[in-house]
Design an enzyme around this catalytic site. Structure first.
Site, PDB file in Angstrom:
ATOM      1  N   GLU A   1       8.536  -1.009   7.292  1.00  0.00           N
ATOM      2  CA  GLU A   1       7.133  -0.335   7.638  1.00  0.00           C
ATOM      3  C   GLU A   1       6.573  -0.604   9.250  1.00  0.00           C
ATOM      4  OE1 GLU A   1       4.388  -0.867   4.690  1.00  0.00           O
ATOM      5  OE2 GLU A   1       5.525   0.273   3.083  1.00  0.00           O
TER       6      GLU A   1
ATOM      7  N   GLU B   1      10.163  -0.750  -2.631  1.00  0.00           N
ATOM      8  CA  GLU B   1       8.775  -0.972  -2.874  1.00  0.00           C
ATOM      9  C   GLU B   1       8.338   0.029  -3.828  1.00  0.00           C
ATOM     10  OE1 GLU B   1       5.717  -1.936  -0.067  1.00  0.00           O
ATOM     11  OE2 GLU B   1       7.399  -3.179   1.171  1.00  0.00           O
TER      12      GLU B   1
END
Length: 779
Positions: free
Chosen positions: A399, A481
């Site tokens: 990310e 995730e």
């Protein structure tokens, strides 16, 4: 050698530098000077995390990212052993962060990143024994991480002594190039260095040893190694009828590498590995040894609740045992290299692993050091971890805030190319955030990212999986995730659609699996003070599964199970992010406000059985079929009546699982339960002791919050207390803790002398309890 144990190393010495450290919290002028008087410093053992000791304060500069824990600067000093023999190497498995190492006042090395295992050759500093080793740790600059890091020498430290002709640190690379039930082909690359002033003729003998201690393959090579040079031996060995490493039977083998000089053995090094093959496919997911495997995984940060970042191996093992009990078979190491003991446990217990190097690359303060250090930190992870059979993918990051920009894609290409060069046997990935804006934007971002990775790791993107495939994203996909309950919206990742993300895996064969965020609650990424951490994991910081974990067990586990959970809006919960949360559910049948009213209680039974029957105080309340649900949750509305509630799971009409809840009365006593009866007298082993407030019938009182006072007498000491309430302002390093939902724990660490250990719990107005544990041997 006993079955399953690691062969010993006879020609090198590895010593754990645990005891004898002095610690000073705060900076010290000339702290590296061997003549400095440190006699008043605190005596500590390593691993050591000073942040967990507090004080926790809303004004601490780490703020919400660190859970309001303190950081700062600290110094560690100790004398090296007097009997150093041979070429000494210092190995530090983790120092957080920005640290400097000195020997007798001379600077040995520096490292900004706090998660890398580093080694330093101490021979060039004239180390022969008795010198002062000093380490300055600077965890005073923020921001540098989005979660609790801890501070100090928080992982193991070692002194390794070898001959001047020896295998380099982490110098073996063991690769299973082919394997089936009849034969395995193994390639072993071994780097041997010569620290002599002249060339040396040496030989390398390599044996593969099975778990019974039998040599199952051997190879030998000879060469001349030039002075101050290293030579990489390449050897190929063949193992007949190998026991392959699988999740159900994680059989390990060992490479024992012996270096000979003038016909005499001078060094040996043992490398555990596993004989296995794996494949990631774009259409049918993941295969291990040719068999399809769905990854049922979780993300894990490195702290362990009240123990902070200095986590003994037993704490790691206990966490993995709990995860395995609910059917978990995979771990994503988020977002940094873990301590080596965790990977060893994953090898031995049977977990698949995604090993991750960094979080946001140049962000969170890393822009100051990333360009200079990224390659060394990446290599440190790969060289150390490449022989673990559990690891099936490398992740170079997660990310990045500039995801999709040209600069980010350049960094991604740089990191993935270097990773493939360092280890060509595993695919490379990056954890992509759902920041494309909408479906089309996310597809465009993944197309760019997909040019540089082998596996698409998609964070919170289950709602788009089918669209990805229709758009031609022909790469293996993993849900890297996933929220525990809610699905994101069609054109946004932040949504509250009550369609569990698990079905994005279960309904799509091309998705290799999922990793829940998060598997276990962790410190940091807090809400407002006094919240200390992320509170929406499957398991709380004490190691106890939350009631909602029954859903994941029902879809992950192959063991028959049934579990009752009651929707309970009055359930007290720590502050968390709503879209990562489950609806409030409790595992009890104590609702005194509804007693006699015949009000309904909304229930759910989690199960993997064909049918569930429900009984209230022995009265049959109905039967439901799992096949009739769309979300694998059987819902009920049952008029409340104090007493018992029992769920019965059946297969083909036969009872295969049961779960019963009972109504609790008033608090009467504290009951203690230790997770083990015997622990090792090694100064590291742990026993977890759970205190439960019960009524006079032994039923847990679910809303009891009595303060429990613990004491330990004998061969151990209390090193932490916890109750899973991340909103609590109570300290972790203490001897008392309030019950939360009726329970709390004390973590007790063994001493090195052994003998009986008694742990006692008391609370005002309640009967106390005690348990005995044998430290070192049964007593």
């Amino acid at each position: 050698m006993t079955a399953g144990s690691r062969p010993s190393e006879e020609h090198r010495r590895t010593r754990r530098l645990e005891q004898g450290w002095r610690f000073h919290r705060g900076d010290v002028e000339n702290g590296e000077d061997p003549s400095l008087d440190d006699s008043e410093w605190e005596a500590v053992e390593v691993p050591h995390d000073w942040s967990i000791e507090g004080p926790w304060d809303p004004d601490n500069p780490g703020d919400q990212q660190q859970g309001f824990a303190p950081g700062g600067i600290g110094w560690y000093r100790r004398e090296l052993p007097d009997d150093v023999d041979g070429e000494p190497t210092l190995r530090l498995d983790g120092v957080y962060r920005n640290f400097d190492v000195y020997v007798d006042g001379e600077h040995v090395g520096h490292r900004p990143y706090g998660y890398s295992t580093v080694t330093y050759d101490l021979d060039e500093f004239g180390v022969s024994g008795g010198e002062t080793l000093a380490v300055r740790v600077d965890n005073d600059e923020y921001p540098h991480s989005r979660w609790y890091t801890g501070s100090g020498i928080y992982r193991n430290a070692y002194l390794i002594e070898t001959d001047s002709v020896a295998i380099t640190p982490f110098g073996t690379d063991v690769r299973t190039t082919a394997a089936n039930g009849h034969r395995a082909e193994v390639q072993v690359l071994t780097e041997v260095e010569n620290a002599e002033s002249g060339a040396v003729d040496c030989a390398l003998e390599t044996d593969i040893v099975d778990e019974d201690g039998e040599i199952v393959a051997t190879a030998g090579s000879e060469t001349t190694v030039e002075p101050d040079e290293a030579h990489e031996f390449e050897q190929r060995l063949s193992v007949a009828d190998p026991d392959r490493w699988t999740l159900n039977e994680p059989t390990r083998h060992f490479v024992r590498s012996v270096v000979y000089r003038d016909g005499e053995p001078v060094d040996d090094y043992v490398t555990p590995f596993g004989i296995r093959t794996f494949e990631w496919t774009s259409d049918q997911g993941f295969y291990l040894n040719g068999d399809p495997v769905t990854m049922k995984g979780v993300n894990l940060h490195h702290d362990a609740g009240c123990l902070g970042a200095a986590v003994p191996e037993r704490a790691l093992e206990r966490r993995l045992e709990t995860l395995q009990d609910i059917g978990c078979n995979a771990i994503r190491m988020s977002h940094n290299p873990p301590q080596p003991e965790l990977l060893d446990l994953c090898d031995r217990m049977g977990f698949l692993v995604v090993d991750e190097a960094f979080d946001k690359w140049r962000h969170e303060g890393a822009d100051e050091w990333f360009d200079e250090w990224w390659r060394r930190d990446l290599a440190a992870m790969i060289d150390r971890d490449r022989n673990h059979p559990s690891i099936v993918c490398w992740s170079v990051g997660n990310e990045s805030y500039d995801q999709g920009d040209d600069s980010m894609l350049d960094d991604l290409a740089m990191l993935t190319e270097a990773t493939a060069e360092m280890d060509p046997t595993r695919p490379v990935t990056y954890g992509a955030a759902p920041w494309g804006g909408d479906t089309a934007g996310m597809i465009a971002q993944l197309e760019d990212i997909g040019e540089h990775v082998d596996v698409l790791s998609c964070n919170y993107q289950e709602q788009w999986f089918e669209a990805f495939r229709e758009a031609g994203l022909d790469k293996p996909i993993i849900s890297s995730e996933a929220k525990p309950f809610f699905l994101g919206g069609e054109d946004e990742d932040i949504g509250f659609i009550a369609e569990n993300p698990w079905f994005g895996v279960a309904d799509n064969d091309f998705v290799a699996g999922q990793f829940i965020w998060s598997g276990i609650d962790y410190l940091g990424e807090s809400r407002e003070w006094p919240n200390k951490g992320w509170a929406t994991g499957l398991i709380d910081t004490t190691g106890a599964p939350k009631p909602e974990t029954g859903f994941h067990e029902s879809v992950w586990s192959e063991e028959p199970m049934v579990q009752i959970a009651a929707f309970d809006q009055d359930r007290e919960r720590p502050a968390g992010r709503p879209n990562w949360s489950w609806p409030a559910v409790s595992e009890h049948w104590t609702f005194p406000d509804r007693d006699g009213s015949r009000d309904f209680v909304h229930l759910v039974t989690f199960t993997n059985c064909e049918t569930v029957e429900l009984y209230r105080n022995g009265e049959w309340m109905g039967e439901r079929e799992l096949a009739d649900t769309t979300d694998r949750m059987i819902e009920w509305y049952i008029p409340y009546e104090a007493g018992s509630l029992r769920a019965v799971g059946k297969e083909d009409g036969e009872v295969v699982a049961e779960h019963e809840l009972e109504t609790a009365g008033e608090p009467d006593r504290v009951e203690l339960e230790a997770d083990r009866e015997t622990i090792a007298a090694d100064g590291r082993d742990l026993v977890y002791v759970e205190a439960t407030v019960t009524d006079d019938e032994g039923v847990r009182v679910p809303r009891a919050d009595d303060e429990i006072r613990f004491s330990a007498a004998g061969a151990g000491e209390i090193v932490g207390v916890d109750n899973g309430d991340l909103d609590s302002n109570e300290p972790y390093v203490a001897e008392s803790r309030s019950a939360y939902h009726g329970t709390c724990i004390a973590v007790v660490q063994a001493d090195r002398d052994g003998g009986p250990l008694e742990i006692t719990a008391e609370a005002d107005g309640l009967d106390g309890d005690s348990v005995r544990v044998a430290v070192g041997a049964d007593d």
